[in-house]
Design a protein around this motif. Structure first.
Motif, mmCIF file in Angstrom:
data_model
loop_
_atom_site.group_PDB
_atom_site.id
_atom_site.type_symbol
_atom_site.label_atom_id
_atom_site.label_comp_id
_atom_site.label_asym_id
_atom_site.label_seq_id
_atom_site.Cartn_x
_atom_site.Cartn_y
_atom_site.Cartn_z
ATOM 1 N N MET A 97 -15.304 22.333 14.469
ATOM 2 C CA MET A 97 -14.489 22.716 13.311
ATOM 3 C C MET A 97 -15.209 23.698 12.395
ATOM 4 S SD MET A 97 -12.741 19.080 12.315
ATOM 5 C CE MET A 97 -11.581 19.905 11.211
ATOM 6 N N VAL A 98 -16.241 24.338 12.905
ATOM 7 C CA VAL A 98 -17.056 25.214 12.064
ATOM 8 C C VAL A 98 -16.255 26.363 11.465
ATOM 9 C CG1 VAL A 98 -17.821 26.700 13.961
ATOM 10 C CG2 VAL A 98 -19.283 26.412 11.955
ATOM 11 N N ASP A 99 -15.186 26.776 12.133
ATOM 12 C CA ASP A 99 -14.388 27.902 11.647
ATOM 13 C C ASP A 99 -13.301 27.487 10.652
ATOM 14 O OD1 ASP A 99 -15.823 29.748 13.163
ATOM 15 O OD2 ASP A 99 -14.553 29.433 14.929
ATOM 16 N N PHE A 100 -13.151 26.195 10.393
ATOM 17 C CA PHE A 100 -12.146 25.722 9.440
ATOM 18 C C PHE A 100 -12.649 25.887 8.015
ATOM 19 C CE2 PHE A 100 -10.496 24.044 13.241
ATOM 20 C CZ PHE A 100 -9.244 23.483 13.034
ATOM 21 N N THR A 101 -11.768 26.322 7.129
ATOM 22 C CA THR A 101 -12.123 26.382 5.710
ATOM 23 C C THR A 101 -12.004 24.988 5.110
ATOM 24 O OG1 THR A 101 -9.868 26.783 4.947
ATOM 25 C CG2 THR A 101 -11.180 28.724 5.586
ATOM 26 N N GLN A 102 -12.606 24.797 3.926
ATOM 27 C CA GLN A 102 -12.504 23.512 3.253
ATOM 28 C C GLN A 102 -11.056 23.181 2.916
ATOM 29 O OE1 GLN A 102 -15.056 21.395 2.980
ATOM 30 N NE2 GLN A 102 -13.576 19.876 2.236
ATOM 31 N N GLU A 103 -10.302 24.210 2.563
ATOM 32 C CA GLU A 103 -8.881 24.001 2.251
ATOM 33 C C GLU A 103 -8.129 23.511 3.484
ATOM 34 O OE1 GLU A 103 -4.994 26.450 0.490
ATOM 35 O OE2 GLU A 103 -6.849 27.519 0.969
ATOM 36 N N GLU A 104 -8.407 24.110 4.623
ATOM 37 C CA GLU A 104 -7.746 23.688 5.862
ATOM 38 C C GLU A 104 -8.124 22.249 6.218
ATOM 39 O OE1 GLU A 104 -7.352 27.960 8.241
ATOM 40 O OE2 GLU A 104 -9.239 26.843 8.312
ATOM 41 N N ILE A 105 -9.380 21.899 5.996
ATOM 42 C CA ILE A 105 -9.839 20.536 6.278
ATOM 43 C C ILE A 105 -9.106 19.526 5.404
ATOM 44 C CG2 ILE A 105 -11.822 18.977 6.029
ATOM 45 C CD1 ILE A 105 -13.565 21.353 7.022
ATOM 46 N N GLU A 106 -8.946 19.838 4.127
ATOM 47 C CA GLU A 106 -8.255 18.928 3.209
ATOM 48 C C GLU A 106 -6.778 18.798 3.567
ATOM 49 O OE1 GLU A 106 -9.659 16.912 1.056
ATOM 50 O OE2 GLU A 106 -11.576 17.744 1.764
ATOM 51 N N ILE A 107 -6.163 19.903 3.965
ATOM 52 C CA ILE A 107 -4.756 19.854 4.389
ATOM 53 C C ILE A 107 -4.589 18.919 5.581
ATOM 54 C CG2 ILE A 107 -2.904 21.207 5.465
ATOM 55 C CD1 ILE A 107 -3.830 23.578 3.704
ATOM 56 N N LEU A 108 -5.495 19.027 6.556
ATOM 57 C CA LEU A 108 -5.429 18.168 7.735
ATOM 58 C C LEU A 108 -5.611 16.693 7.361
ATOM 59 C CD1 LEU A 108 -7.425 20.282 10.343
ATOM 60 C CD2 LEU A 108 -5.008 19.657 10.469
ATOM 61 N N LYS A 109 -6.559 16.421 6.487
ATOM 62 C CA LYS A 109 -6.775 15.033 6.052
ATOM 63 C C LYS A 109 -5.523 14.453 5.418
ATOM 64 C CE LYS A 109 -11.774 14.883 5.184
ATOM 65 N NZ LYS A 109 -12.809 14.758 4.132
ATOM 66 N N ASN A 110 -4.848 15.277 4.642
ATOM 67 C CA ASN A 110 -3.642 14.805 3.944
ATOM 68 C C ASN A 110 -2.492 14.521 4.892
ATOM 69 O OD1 ASN A 110 -4.871 14.906 1.427
ATOM 70 N ND2 ASN A 110 -4.254 17.031 1.051
ATOM 71 N N GLU A 111 -2.541 15.095 6.103
ATOM 72 C CA GLU A 111 -1.491 14.853 7.091
ATOM 73 C C GLU A 111 -1.695 13.529 7.830
ATOM 74 O OE1 GLU A 111 -1.361 18.119 9.773
ATOM 75 O OE2 GLU A 111 -0.553 19.534 8.299
ATOM 76 N N ILE A 112 -2.894 12.972 7.736
ATOM 77 C CA ILE A 112 -3.229 11.753 8.471
ATOM 78 C C ILE A 112 -2.957 10.535 7.595
ATOM 79 C CG2 ILE A 112 -5.100 10.490 9.605
ATOM 80 C CD1 ILE A 112 -6.429 13.265 10.085
ATOM 81 N N PRO A 113 -2.141 9.584 8.047
ATOM 82 C CA PRO A 113 -1.815 8.425 7.218
ATOM 83 C C PRO A 113 -3.039 7.690 6.670
ATOM 84 C CG PRO A 113 -0.313 8.510 9.062
ATOM 85 C CD PRO A 113 -1.322 9.600 9.293
ATOM 86 N N MET A 114 -4.116 7.617 7.439
ATOM 87 C CA MET A 114 -5.319 6.949 6.954
ATOM 88 C C MET A 114 -6.148 7.822 6.013
ATOM 89 S SD MET A 114 -6.867 4.438 9.850
ATOM 90 C CE MET A 114 -6.004 2.916 10.254
ATOM 91 N N GLY A 115 -5.782 9.083 5.894
ATOM 92 C CA GLY A 115 -6.424 9.954 4.925
ATOM 93 C C GLY A 115 -7.845 10.371 5.241
ATOM 94 N N ARG A 116 -8.234 10.231 6.496
ATOM 95 C CA ARG A 116 -9.590 10.647 6.888
ATOM 96 C C ARG A 116 -9.617 11.006 8.357
ATOM 97 N NH1 ARG A 116 -12.311 6.912 9.990
ATOM 98 N NH2 ARG A 116 -11.575 4.749 9.947
ATOM 99 N N PHE A 117 -10.713 11.658 8.767
ATOM 100 C CA PHE A 117 -10.927 11.953 10.168
ATOM 101 C C PHE A 117 -11.570 10.752 10.852
ATOM 102 C CE2 PHE A 117 -11.548 16.627 8.772
ATOM 103 C CZ PHE A 117 -10.183 16.794 8.687
ATOM 104 N N ALA A 118 -11.517 10.742 12.172
ATOM 105 C CA ALA A 118 -12.159 9.674 12.943
ATOM 106 C C ALA A 118 -13.665 9.870 12.942
ATOM 107 C CB ALA A 118 -11.646 9.673 14.376
ATOM 108 N N LYS A 119 -14.363 8.753 13.094
ATOM 109 C CA LYS A 119 -15.808 8.807 13.298
ATOM 110 C C LYS A 119 -16.072 8.797 14.802
ATOM 111 C CE LYS A 119 -16.471 6.089 9.093
ATOM 112 N NZ LYS A 119 -16.853 4.766 8.539
ATOM 113 N N ALA A 120 -17.081 9.536 15.221
ATOM 114 C CA ALA A 120 -17.402 9.592 16.650
ATOM 115 C C ALA A 120 -17.672 8.196 17.203
ATOM 116 C CB ALA A 120 -18.600 10.505 16.878
#
Length: 238
Positions: free
Chosen positions: A185-208
Motif C-alpha cells: 500500500m506504499v502508493d496509497f495516500t493517507q486520505e485514501e487509507i482513511e477512506i478505505l478504513k471508513n468503508e470497513i464495518p470494523m473500522g480498521r484493517f486486518a492484522k497479518a
C-alpha cells in the motif's frame, strides 16, 4: 512450505506455524534481509527451518526449487501459496509485460507449486494446500483489474483442485483477506487509507497475525472436512 515468506502476510504465517511446532520451508524472491529475520525467529521457536530462493513467475525456477528440495529429501505436505505482487492502474494503461507479471506471480506460481507437492501428498494420503487470495478475487476492484483477475483465477483453482484431491485426503482452501496494511500500500495516500478504513464495518484493517491464525485453523485436524472454501477475512467489508 510458505511461498513469499519474506512479505507481511507470509512472514506472519511462517512464524505462526513455527510457534506451533511445524517445520517450515521459507521461500523468498528478493528480500534477503526480511527472510533472514524470519528464519532467525522460526529457528528460535525450535523448529527445522529451511530457506530457498527463486522467482516463481518462471517455470524453470519452480522446477529448480523443487529439485533442490528433493535433493534435501524435503517433501512438503503443507503448502501455503502466498507469493504475489500488487498492481494499480487503469486497464488501458497496462501493457502485456506488466499484465503477464501479475498473472504469473499469482496464477502460474500457485498452479505449478501445487502441482509439484501433490504426488507426495497423494502417496501419504494427506496434504493441506492453502492459497492466499483476496476479496478482490470475488468483488473485483477498479484500478486493480489484473490483480482481481488473477485472484479470481486462484479462487476457481482452489474450488476445482479441492474436488480433484478430496478422495486422497488432501484439502485445498483459500483465505481471502480484505485490507492488510503492508508495503503493497506504499502508493496509497493517507486520505485514501482513511477512506478505505471508513468503508470497513470494523473500522480498521486486518492484522497479518489474524490472517495467519486463519491459515493455522485450516491445518488443524478438526478442519479436515473443510475443503474448496474461499474464506473472507475482511471485517465485514464484503
Amino acid at each position: 512450505m510458505i511461498t513469499g515468506a519474506s512479505g507481511t502476510i507470509g512472514s506472519a504465517i511462517s512464524v505462526m506455524l513455527a510457534e506451533h511446532g511445524i517445520d517450515v520451508i521459507l521461500h523468498y524472491h528478493k528480500n534477503k534481509n526480511n527472510i533472514d529475520k524470519v528464519e532467525r525467529i522460526c529457528k528460535d521457536k525450535g523448529v527445522n527451518t529451511y530457506v530457498i530462493q527463486g522467482d516463481l513467475t518462471k517455470i524453470e525456477q519452480i522446477e529448480m526449487i523443487f529439485k533442490k528440495l528433493e535433493s534435501m529429501n524435503l517433501y512438503p505436505n503443507i503448502l501455503i501459496n502466498n507469493a504475489g505482487i500488487a498492481q494499480y492502474g487503469l486497464v488501458q494503461d497496462i501493457d502485456f509485460v506488466e499484465w503477464k507479471k501479475v498473472i504469473d506471480s499469482h496464477v502460474l506460481s500457485t498452479f505449478f507449486c501445487s502441482q509439484k507437492v501433490i504426488p507426495e501428498m497423494i502417496r501419504q494420503k494427506y496434504g493441506r494446500i492453502v492459497n492466499i487470495s483476496s476479496v478482490w478475487g470475488d468483488k473485483g476492484a477498479a484500478n486493480e483489474v489484473a490483480y482481481s483477475m488473477a485472484k479470481g483465477a486462484v479462487n476457481t483453482f482452489t474450488k476445482a483442485l479441492a474436488k480433484e484431491l478430496a478422495p486422497s485426503g488432501i484439502t485445498v482452501n483459500a483465505i481471502a483477506p480484505g485490507i492488510v496494511f503492508s508495503p503493497m500500500m506504499v502508493d496509497f495516500t493517507q486520505e485514501e487509507i482513511e477512506i478505505l478504513k471508513n468503508e470497513i464495518p470494523m473500522g480498521r484493517f486486518a492484522k497479518a497475525k489474524e490472517i495467519a491464525h486463519s491459515v493455522l485453523y485450516l491445518l488443524h485436524p478438526n478442519s479436515s472436512y473443510i475443503t474448496g472454501q474461499i474464506i473472507n477475512i475482511d471485517g465485514g467489508w464484503n
